[in-house]
Design a protein around this motif. Structure first.
Motif, short mmCIF file in Angstrom:
data_model
loop_
_atom_site.label_atom_id
_atom_site.label_comp_id
_atom_site.label_asym_id
_atom_site.label_seq_id
_atom_site.Cartn_x
_atom_site.Cartn_y
_atom_site.Cartn_z
N PHE A 64 0.85 -1.18 0.00
CA PHE A 64 0.00 0.00 0.00
C PHE A 64 0.89 1.24 0.00
O PHE A 64 1.72 1.41 0.88
CB PHE A 64 -0.89 -0.04 1.25
N VAL A 65 0.72 2.08 -1.01
CA VAL A 65 1.50 3.32 -1.10
C VAL A 65 0.52 4.48 -0.96
O VAL A 65 -0.36 4.68 -1.80
CB VAL A 65 2.26 3.42 -2.44
N LYS A 66 0.69 5.22 0.11
CA LYS A 66 -0.17 6.38 0.36
C LYS A 66 0.52 7.62 -0.16
O LYS A 66 1.66 7.90 0.18
CB LYS A 66 -0.47 6.52 1.85
N LYS A 67 -0.19 8.35 -1.02
CA LYS A 67 0.31 9.61 -1.56
C LYS A 67 -0.62 10.72 -1.12
O LYS A 67 -1.65 10.48 -0.48
CB LYS A 67 0.41 9.53 -3.08
N ASN A 68 -0.31 11.93 -1.49
CA ASN A 68 -1.07 13.09 -1.05
C ASN A 68 -2.52 13.05 -1.54
O ASN A 68 -3.44 13.29 -0.77
CB ASN A 68 -0.37 14.37 -1.52
N THR A 69 -2.73 12.73 -2.80
CA THR A 69 -4.08 12.80 -3.37
C THR A 69 -4.67 11.44 -3.75
O THR A 69 -5.82 11.36 -4.12
CB THR A 69 -4.10 13.69 -4.62
N LEU A 70 -3.87 10.39 -3.70
CA LEU A 70 -4.37 9.06 -4.07
C LEU A 70 -3.59 7.99 -3.34
O LEU A 70 -2.63 8.26 -2.64
CB LEU A 70 -4.30 8.84 -5.59
N MET A 71 -4.05 6.73 -3.52
CA MET A 71 -3.39 5.59 -2.91
C MET A 71 -3.23 4.52 -3.99
O MET A 71 -4.07 4.38 -4.86
CB MET A 71 -4.22 5.03 -1.76
N GLU A 72 -2.14 3.77 -3.90
CA GLU A 72 -1.88 2.69 -4.84
C GLU A 72 -1.75 1.38 -4.06
O GLU A 72 -1.07 1.33 -3.04
CB GLU A 72 -0.61 2.93 -5.63
N PHE A 73 -2.40 0.35 -4.58
CA PHE A 73 -2.31 -0.98 -3.98
C PHE A 73 -1.71 -1.93 -5.01
O PHE A 73 -2.09 -1.91 -6.17
CB PHE A 73 -3.70 -1.51 -3.61
N PHE A 111 -10.17 9.81 -4.53
CA PHE A 111 -11.29 10.29 -3.73
C PHE A 111 -12.19 11.15 -4.60
O PHE A 111 -11.73 11.90 -5.46
CB PHE A 111 -10.78 11.08 -2.52
N GLY A 112 -13.50 11.02 -4.37
CA GLY A 112 -14.49 11.78 -5.14
C GLY A 112 -15.75 11.97 -4.32
O GLY A 112 -15.82 11.62 -3.14
N PRO A 113 -16.78 12.49 -4.97
CA PRO A 113 -18.03 12.77 -4.23
C PRO A 113 -18.78 11.51 -3.79
O PRO A 113 -19.47 11.52 -2.79
CB PRO A 113 -18.86 13.59 -5.21
N GLU A 114 -18.64 10.42 -4.55
CA GLU A 114 -19.35 9.19 -4.19
C GLU A 114 -18.55 7.96 -4.60
O GLU A 114 -17.64 8.04 -5.43
CB GLU A 114 -20.74 9.16 -4.82
N PHE A 115 -18.91 6.82 -4.04
CA PHE A 115 -18.25 5.55 -4.32
C PHE A 115 -18.48 5.15 -5.78
O PHE A 115 -19.59 5.23 -6.29
CB PHE A 115 -18.80 4.46 -3.38
N ASN A 116 -17.39 4.72 -6.45
CA ASN A 116 -17.50 4.29 -7.85
C ASN A 116 -16.44 3.23 -8.09
O ASN A 116 -15.25 3.48 -7.98
CB ASN A 116 -17.31 5.48 -8.79
N ASP A 117 -16.89 2.02 -8.47
CA ASP A 117 -15.95 0.94 -8.77
C ASP A 117 -16.20 0.37 -10.16
O ASP A 117 -16.00 -0.81 -10.41
CB ASP A 117 -16.02 -0.16 -7.71
N GLU A 118 -16.63 1.21 -11.09
CA GLU A 118 -16.94 0.77 -12.44
C GLU A 118 -15.70 0.35 -13.23
O GLU A 118 -15.78 -0.50 -14.10
CB GLU A 118 -17.69 1.86 -13.21
N HIS A 119 -14.57 0.94 -12.95
CA HIS A 119 -13.34 0.62 -13.66
C HIS A 119 -12.59 -0.47 -12.89
O HIS A 119 -12.61 -0.50 -11.66
CB HIS A 119 -12.46 1.88 -13.79
N ASP A 120 -11.92 -1.37 -13.61
CA ASP A 120 -11.23 -2.50 -12.97
C ASP A 120 -10.02 -2.08 -12.15
O ASP A 120 -9.70 -2.71 -11.15
CB ASP A 120 -10.77 -3.50 -14.02
N GLU A 121 -9.33 -1.04 -12.57
CA GLU A 121 -8.06 -0.67 -11.93
C GLU A 121 -8.13 0.63 -11.14
O GLU A 121 -7.13 1.04 -10.56
CB GLU A 121 -6.96 -0.59 -12.98
N ILE A 122 -9.29 1.29 -11.14
CA ILE A 122 -9.44 2.55 -10.41
C ILE A 122 -10.68 2.46 -9.54
O ILE A 122 -11.75 2.10 -10.00
CB ILE A 122 -9.55 3.75 -11.36
#
Length: 179
Positions: free
Chosen positions: A49-58, A91-102
């Motif tokens: 898990f890599v935590k960055k300022n505006t996003l995270m990578e797993f 991060f965004g206004p609501e939960f969205n898992d439509e894309h496989d990698e994002i």
């Protein structure tokens, strides 16, 4: 599916940078997903898990064995599996898992459960056609293989049929060699 709390990663209190989470996965994990295709499972999962300022990578990595039945003989055997997958969390206004990698989480989220991602990675890492290693090297003795061998289509061509040809075509062959 039950809530698998040991797979929750509370990212709100973690510092920026890389963090490693290790999990040992067995049959209990798959029972929670009501998945019964594996007789037994012994897997090690690493989540980088890599935590960055505006996003995270797993980065998910799994390796180990699952005991599955052979598709040809129905004999159980241990199938080695290795797999890896990457996931970016924004991060965004609501939960969205439509894309496989994002994955987009709401701004107020404070943790993420990685159990579903590990489950999908493991199930998709198992080959679609599962064949016992002894079937591949020819040393397997089973009733199913004997029965399949009996039912195999055998060629019934005789030597005479292969050698003899239609006499009408023999004259045309002579034309090719008369040059």
């Amino acid at each position: 599916m039950k809530d698998l709390k040991e797979f929750n990663i509370p990212f709100i209190g973690l510092k920026e940078g890389s963090h490693l989470f290790e999990y040992q996965i067995d049959n209990k994990f798959f029972e929670d997903f009501q998945f019964e295709d594996f007789n037994e499972a012994n897997l090690k999962a690493d989540v980088d898990f890599v935590k960055k300022n505006t996003l995270m990578e797993f980065s998910f990595t799994i390796n180990g064995t699952v005991n599955v039945p052979c598709d040809t003989t129905n004999e159980p055997y241990n199938q080695e599996i290795d797999g890896s997958m990457k996931l970016v969390v924004k991060f965004g206004p609501e939960f969205n898992d439509e894309h496989d990698e994002i994955l987009i989480l709401p701004h107020e989220a404070y943790q993420i459960n990685v159990a579903q991602y590990l489950y999908e990675l493991i199930v998709l890492s198992v080959p679609t056609k599962r064949v016992h290693p002894d079937v591949l090297n020819g040393s397997m003795e089973s009733e199913a293989l004997k029965r399949l061998d009996e039912l195999r289509i055998k060629e019934n061509k005789t030597v005479e049929e292969e050698i003899s040809t239609d006499p009408r075509w023999d004259k045309l062959k002579d034309l090719l060699t008369d040059k």
